[in-house]
Structure formats: structure tokens, C-alpha cells
Design a protein around this motif. Structure first.
Motif, PDB file in Angstrom:
ATOM      1  N   THR A 107       0.807  -1.222   0.000  1.00 22.44           N
ATOM      2  CA  THR A 107       0.000   0.000   0.000  1.00 22.44           C
ATOM      3  C   THR A 107       0.842   1.275   0.000  1.00 22.44           C
ATOM      4  O   THR A 107       0.358   2.346   0.366  1.00 22.44           O
ATOM      5  N   CYS A 108       2.099   1.184  -0.415  1.00 18.29           N
ATOM      6  CA  CYS A 108       2.964   2.375  -0.457  1.00 18.29           C
ATOM      7  C   CYS A 108       2.819   3.140  -1.769  1.00 18.29           C
ATOM      8  O   CYS A 108       3.287   4.260  -1.882  1.00 18.29           O
ATOM      9  N   GLY A 109       2.186   2.535  -2.781  1.00 16.07           N
ATOM     10  CA  GLY A 109       1.992   3.219  -4.054  1.00 16.07           C
ATOM     11  C   GLY A 109       2.922   2.755  -5.157  1.00 16.07           C
ATOM     12  O   GLY A 109       2.815   3.223  -6.293  1.00 16.07           O
ATOM     13  N   TRP A 110       3.824   1.853  -4.852  1.00 14.35           N
ATOM     14  CA  TRP A 110       4.746   1.297  -5.837  1.00 14.35           C
ATOM     15  C   TRP A 110       4.776  -0.214  -5.656  1.00 14.35           C
ATOM     16  O   TRP A 110       4.540  -0.715  -4.550  1.00 14.35           O
ATOM     17  N   PRO A 111       5.091  -0.959  -6.710  1.00 14.33           N
ATOM     18  CA  PRO A 111       5.190  -2.410  -6.525  1.00 14.33           C
ATOM     19  C   PRO A 111       6.295  -2.737  -5.532  1.00 14.33           C
ATOM     20  O   PRO A 111       7.367  -2.131  -5.558  1.00 14.33           O
ATOM     21  N   SER A 112       6.014  -3.697  -4.655  1.00 18.30           N
ATOM     22  CA  SER A 112       6.952  -4.048  -3.593  1.00 18.30           C
ATOM     23  C   SER A 112       7.241  -5.544  -3.602  1.00 18.30           C
ATOM     24  O   SER A 112       6.347  -6.352  -3.826  1.00 18.30           O
ATOM     25  N   PHE A 113       8.485  -5.872  -3.315  1.00 18.83           N
ATOM     26  CA  PHE A 113       8.961  -7.251  -3.298  1.00 18.83           C
ATOM     27  C   PHE A 113       9.764  -7.458  -2.021  1.00 18.83           C
ATOM     28  O   PHE A 113      10.379  -6.527  -1.517  1.00 18.83           O
ATOM     29  N   PHE A 114       9.785  -8.709  -1.505  1.00 23.74           N
ATOM     30  CA  PHE A 114      10.560  -8.953  -0.284  1.00 23.74           C
ATOM     31  C   PHE A 114      11.916  -9.578  -0.551  1.00 23.74           C
ATOM     32  O   PHE A 114      12.741  -9.664   0.354  1.00 23.74           O
ATOM     33  N   GLU A 115      12.185 -10.015  -1.802  1.00 21.41           N
ATOM     34  CA  GLU A 115      13.513 -10.534  -2.128  1.00 21.41           C
ATOM     35  C   GLU A 115      13.750 -10.475  -3.629  1.00 21.41           C
ATOM     36  O   GLU A 115      12.804 -10.464  -4.413  1.00 21.41           O
ATOM     37  N   PRO A 156      10.114 -13.698   4.964  1.00 21.29           N
ATOM     38  CA  PRO A 156      11.246 -14.045   5.804  1.00 21.29           C
ATOM     39  C   PRO A 156      12.372 -13.010   5.810  1.00 21.29           C
ATOM     40  O   PRO A 156      13.235 -13.041   6.670  1.00 21.29           O
ATOM     41  N   THR A 157      12.362 -12.046   4.874  1.00 20.92           N
ATOM     42  CA  THR A 157      13.494 -11.110   4.768  1.00 20.92           C
ATOM     43  C   THR A 157      13.286  -9.817   5.537  1.00 20.92           C
ATOM     44  O   THR A 157      14.247  -9.121   5.839  1.00 20.92           O
ATOM     45  N   LYS A 158      12.014  -9.465   5.774  1.00 22.25           N
ATOM     46  CA  LYS A 158      11.643  -8.182   6.384  1.00 22.25           C
ATOM     47  C   LYS A 158      12.102  -6.993   5.540  1.00 22.25           C
ATOM     48  O   LYS A 158      12.258  -5.888   6.028  1.00 22.25           O
ATOM     49  N   LYS A 159      12.303  -7.215   4.237  1.00 24.83           N
ATOM     50  CA  LYS A 159      12.699  -6.170   3.291  1.00 24.83           C
ATOM     51  C   LYS A 159      11.497  -5.762   2.448  1.00 24.83           C
ATOM     52  O   LYS A 159      10.607  -6.564   2.169  1.00 24.83           O
ATOM     53  N   ARG A 160      11.484  -4.495   2.051  1.00 29.94           N
ATOM     54  CA  ARG A 160      10.484  -3.988   1.096  1.00 29.94           C
ATOM     55  C   ARG A 160      11.238  -3.292  -0.014  1.00 29.94           C
ATOM     56  O   ARG A 160      11.718  -2.173   0.140  1.00 29.94           O
ATOM     57  N   PHE A 161      11.385  -3.990  -1.134  1.00 30.89           N
ATOM     58  CA  PHE A 161      11.990  -3.397  -2.317  1.00 30.89           C
ATOM     59  C   PHE A 161      10.878  -2.614  -3.000  1.00 30.89           C
ATOM     60  O   PHE A 161       9.981  -3.195  -3.603  1.00 30.89           O
ATOM     61  N   CYS A 162      10.918  -1.315  -2.895  1.00 27.96           N
ATOM     62  CA  CYS A 162       9.893  -0.408  -3.404  1.00 27.96           C
ATOM     63  C   CYS A 162      10.369   0.086  -4.775  1.00 27.96           C
ATOM     64  O   CYS A 162      11.268   0.922  -4.864  1.00 27.96           O
ATOM     65  N   MET A 163       9.785  -0.454  -5.854  1.00 32.31           N
ATOM     66  CA  MET A 163      10.307  -0.258  -7.196  1.00 32.31           C
ATOM     67  C   MET A 163       9.422   0.640  -8.049  1.00 32.31           C
ATOM     68  O   MET A 163       8.210   0.679  -7.871  1.00 32.31           O
ATOM     69  N   ASN A 164      10.027   1.319  -9.003  1.00 30.06           N
ATOM     70  CA  ASN A 164       9.300   2.095 -10.001  1.00 30.06           C
ATOM     71  C   ASN A 164       8.822   1.145 -11.095  1.00 30.06           C
ATOM     72  O   ASN A 164       9.635   0.434 -11.695  1.00 30.06           O
ATOM     73  N   SER A 165       7.527   1.129 -11.366  1.00 26.82           N
ATOM     74  CA  SER A 165       6.987   0.256 -12.414  1.00 26.82           C
ATOM     75  C   SER A 165       7.667   0.487 -13.751  1.00 26.82           C
ATOM     76  O   SER A 165       7.950  -0.456 -14.490  1.00 26.82           O
ATOM     77  N   ILE A 166       7.918   1.748 -14.080  1.00 22.22           N
ATOM     78  CA  ILE A 166       8.488   2.063 -15.386  1.00 22.22           C
ATOM     79  C   ILE A 166       9.881   1.464 -15.573  1.00 22.22           C
ATOM     80  O   ILE A 166      10.315   1.219 -16.686  1.00 22.22           O
ATOM     81  N   ALA A 167      10.564   1.180 -14.468  1.00 22.24           N
ATOM     82  CA  ALA A 167      11.913   0.599 -14.550  1.00 22.24           C
ATOM     83  C   ALA A 167      11.858  -0.921 -14.691  1.00 22.24           C
ATOM     84  O   ALA A 167      12.897  -1.568 -14.813  1.00 22.24           O
ATOM     85  N   LEU A 168      10.644  -1.496 -14.684  1.00 23.25           N
ATOM     86  CA  LEU A 168      10.472  -2.951 -14.743  1.00 23.25           C
ATOM     87  C   LEU A 168       9.751  -3.370 -16.014  1.00 23.25           C
ATOM     88  O   LEU A 168       8.965  -2.611 -16.578  1.00 23.25           O
TER      89      LEU A 168
END
Length: 178
Positions: A107-115, A156-168
């Protein structure tokens, strides 16, 4: 980004050095369809190209984010609420970055991944812009700006990779027929 332009991206099949079929990325750059010769989903060798070269093969919006570190507006990216099953690649060079099973709704507004898909898919750099201290995430192959990583993600990582859609770029997993 001040002005939004129409983005035309076509993934076509071409052959790589191994003779296998591989996706090629074609974009509209300055009104012309341009094939990005540096885009490869199989080559993981580092790309060290001058800025002027990237400007010739990336459309203005992708160039602005990937090469200049801009950020797309929250909740506007094509992959923010997307739930396809497959793989996410660097939009600049085709490097494999994330699997869809690592994507979560933050819910941050960008696609998010944990690893990431593999440890060297991305590299990190300290970012002190906007009077904040963050960790910038760059493509491990071409050093394109992808977004930032935070320590508030799920296990399991407790990471939030908050990415720009346009870069993917996303490729759906092939359907298996019986």
C-alpha cells in the motif's frame, strides 16, 4: 516528472549469440522506433555504457527514472496493483530482478517485493537526497535506478523493495499444457 509522454514498448523475439530466441525491447525514442541492443534476458555481464548511449535507446520517461534517478508518482505505475504470475526484468537491460511470488501488497503506491531473484540481481547505494537517508536499489547489470529498499517488509526477509513500475518489464510464466 513534469511531462508525461506516450510510451510505446514492444517486446519482439530475436536471436542471441547462443542461437536461442530472446526478447528484444523496442521503444519509441524521439518519435522513432528504436531497438535497444543492450537488452538481454540471458546475459548477466555488467554493462558500463555512457549516459549518451542510454539516452539513444530508452524513451524519455524510462531514461528519467533509470538513468537520472527520478521517481514515478505513487499509485500510477502499471505494476502497483498488478498480480500476474511470472518474472520482473530491468526495463533498461533485461536483467532478471524479481519473481512474482516475492511481490506483496504494501500500500505504499509502488510495486513491492521482499527478495530479489538472485543476490547479484541488484546492487545498493546510499541515497541522501531530500534530506533523508535511504538505500537506493540499482540493477546489478546496468546500474539503472529501480527504487529503494526498506526494512519494513514481510518475513522471511523483512525487506520492502519499493520499485518504479516504469523501470520494470514483466513476463508472464508460460502456461503448461497437458
Amino acid at each position: 516528472m513534469k511531462n508525461l509522454i506516450k510510451i510505446s514498448v514492444v517486446l519482439a523475439l530475436g536471436t542471441c549469440a547462443s542461437g536461442k530466441m530472446e526478447a528484444q525491447r523496442t521503444q519509441t525514442v524521439n518519435g522513432k522506433n528504436v531497438v535497444n541492443p543492450y537488452y538481454s534476458r540471458t546475459n548477466t555481464n555488467a554493462l558500463k555504457l555512457p549516459d549518451a548511449t542510454w539516452k539513444k535507446v530508452l524513451n524519455a520517461n524510462l531514461y528519467s527514472v533509470a538513468r537520472k534517478g527520478d521517481t514515478e508518482m505513487a499509485f500510477t505505475g502499471k505494476y502497483n496493483d498488478f498480480d500476474g504470475i511470472g518474472t520482473y526484468y530491468c526495463g533498461s537491460c533485461g536483467n532478471a530482478l524479481f519473481k512474482s511470488d516475492a511481490k506483496f501488497s504494501s500500500t505504499c503506491g509502488w510495486p513491492s517485493f521482499f527478495e530479489t531473484i538472485r543476490p547479484k540481481s541488484v546492487i545498493y547505494r546510499k541515497d541522501t537526497s531530500y534530506n533523508m537517508e535511504r538505500t537506493e536499489v540499482l540493477c546489478g547489470r546496468c546500474e539503472a535506478h529501480l527504487g529503494h529498499v526498506f526494512d519494513d517488509g514481510p518475513k522471511p526477509t523483512k525487506k520492502r523493495f519499493c520499485m518504479n513500475s516504469i523501470a520494470l518489464e514483466f513476463e508472464a510464466m508460460a502456461k503448461i499444457s497437458k
